[in-house]
Design an enzyme around this catalytic site. Structure first.
Site, PDB file in Angstrom:
ATOM      1  CD  GLU A 130      -2.953  -1.323   2.202  1.00  0.00           C
ATOM      2  OE1 GLU A 130      -4.128  -1.677   1.998  1.00  0.00           O
ATOM      3  OE2 GLU A 130      -2.504  -1.156   3.360  1.00  0.00           O
ATOM      4  CD  GLU A 166      -5.644  -2.061   8.207  1.00  0.00           C
ATOM      5  OE1 GLU A 166      -6.323  -1.651   7.233  1.00  0.00           O
ATOM      6  OE2 GLU A 166      -5.234  -3.231   8.295  1.00  0.00           O
ATOM      7  CG  ASP A 213     -11.663  -8.349  -1.052  1.00  0.00           C
ATOM      8  OD1 ASP A 213     -10.607  -7.795  -0.694  1.00  0.00           O
ATOM      9  OD2 ASP A 213     -12.667  -8.421  -0.310  1.00  0.00           O
TER      10      ASP A 213
HETATM   11  N1  ADE Z   1      -9.331  -5.389   3.071  1.00  0.00           N
HETATM   12  C1  ADE Z   1      -9.477  -5.722   1.771  1.00  0.00           C
HETATM   13  N2  ADE Z   1     -10.424  -6.657   1.635  1.00  0.00           N
HETATM   14  C2  ADE Z   1     -10.887  -6.932   2.872  1.00  0.00           C
HETATM   15  C3  ADE Z   1     -11.870  -7.828   3.366  1.00  0.00           C
HETATM   16  N3  ADE Z   1     -12.555  -8.633   2.568  1.00  0.00           N
HETATM   17  N4  ADE Z   1     -12.071  -7.852   4.712  1.00  0.00           N
HETATM   18  C4  ADE Z   1     -11.358  -7.045   5.531  1.00  0.00           C
HETATM   19  N5  ADE Z   1     -10.428  -6.210   5.101  1.00  0.00           N
HETATM   20  C5  ADE Z   1     -10.186  -6.132   3.785  1.00  0.00           C
END
Ligand code: ADE
Length: 233
Positions: A12, A173, A196
């Site tokens: 990141e 976070e 995702d």
């Molecule tokens: N960060 C990126 N994808 C995530 C997910 N599915 N759950 C928690 N944090 C994430």
């Protein structure tokens, strides 16, 4: 001005370090902080490691030890809303901890006494982001973001978080950073690019899109830094 830019994972912040190029590395509290002198300002870049506790340590370190007056967070998130697709950018308007639960005592999810369910983001920084998005023709969404120490990869859990917190995206976070910054009066801005859909394919998609989505978020953050610096003149 000292401006903090943090992420949770190396991927990141790597595009930021690549972009700014020259930096000094300071080790503190078992973490590395990368200091960049940029146009008469100081950028403090770091990744915290995943989760709310590490994020809190890093955010407060950037504010208290490195004297950052604004804090920007760049990274990826899972989509809860169908409106958000892989790579889309969203800014957090307010954030909540979805795994904070003392409902046994009659409190709502995300709430503890003397706290609040949501932490509100800084309006001025969101305004800057909207201007950048408009100027550059970038689609930028605004979302309530839910944060917890869990990688969400389950349809039922995802729907529960969406419904309970009216959240459009989930990550691990943001609310911790927001709470930390609001506690000490430091304006913050949390930007996420979708990696995702927090569903059964999430871990596969996350691995596939972490790098490209991180880069999208970081590229936008570079424009945010520019805007903040221009505005400080
Ligand atoms: N960060 C990126 N994808 C995530 C997910 N599915 N759950 C928690 N944090 C994430």
């Amino acid at each position: 001005m000292n401006i903090a830019i943090m992420g949770a994972m190396p991927e990141e912040i790597e595009p930021l370090l690549d972009y700014y190029g020259k930096y000094e590395t300071i080790e503190y509290a078992k973490n590395n902080f990368y200091l960049v002198d940029y146009k008469g300002h100081r950028l403090v870049i770091a990744y915290s490691k995943i989760g709310k506790v590490y994020a809190t340590i890093t955010a407060l370190t950037m504010i208290k030890k490195f004297k950052c007056q604004k804090l920007l967070f760049s990274g990826v998130a899972g989509a809860i809303s169908d409106d958000l697709g892989i790579g889309d950018l969203t800014v957090a308007t307010k954030l909540s901890q979805h795994d904070l639960d003392i409902t046994a005592f009659g409190h709502p999810y995300g709430f503890v006494p003397e706290g609040s369910v949501y932490e509100e983001s800084n309006g001025e920084l969101i305004g800057f982001a909207k201007e950048i998005a408009e100027q550059k023709g970038i689609k930028l969404k605004e979302s309530i973001i839910a944060t917890g120490d869990q990688f969400i990869c389950d349809q039922d859990k995802k729907e529960w978080i969406g419904k309970t917190f009216k959240a459009s995206a989930v990550e691990m976070e943001g609310a911790a950073v927001a709470l930390t910054c609001n506690a000490v009066g430091i304006p913050f801005f949390i930007l996420r690019s979708i990696s995702d859909a927090a569903d059964m394919d999430a871990s596969f998609d996350f691995d596939e899109f972490l790098k490209s989505s991180s880069k999208r978020s970081a590229d936008f953050m570079i424009s945010m830094v520019e805007k903040i610096i221009d505005n400080a003149k």
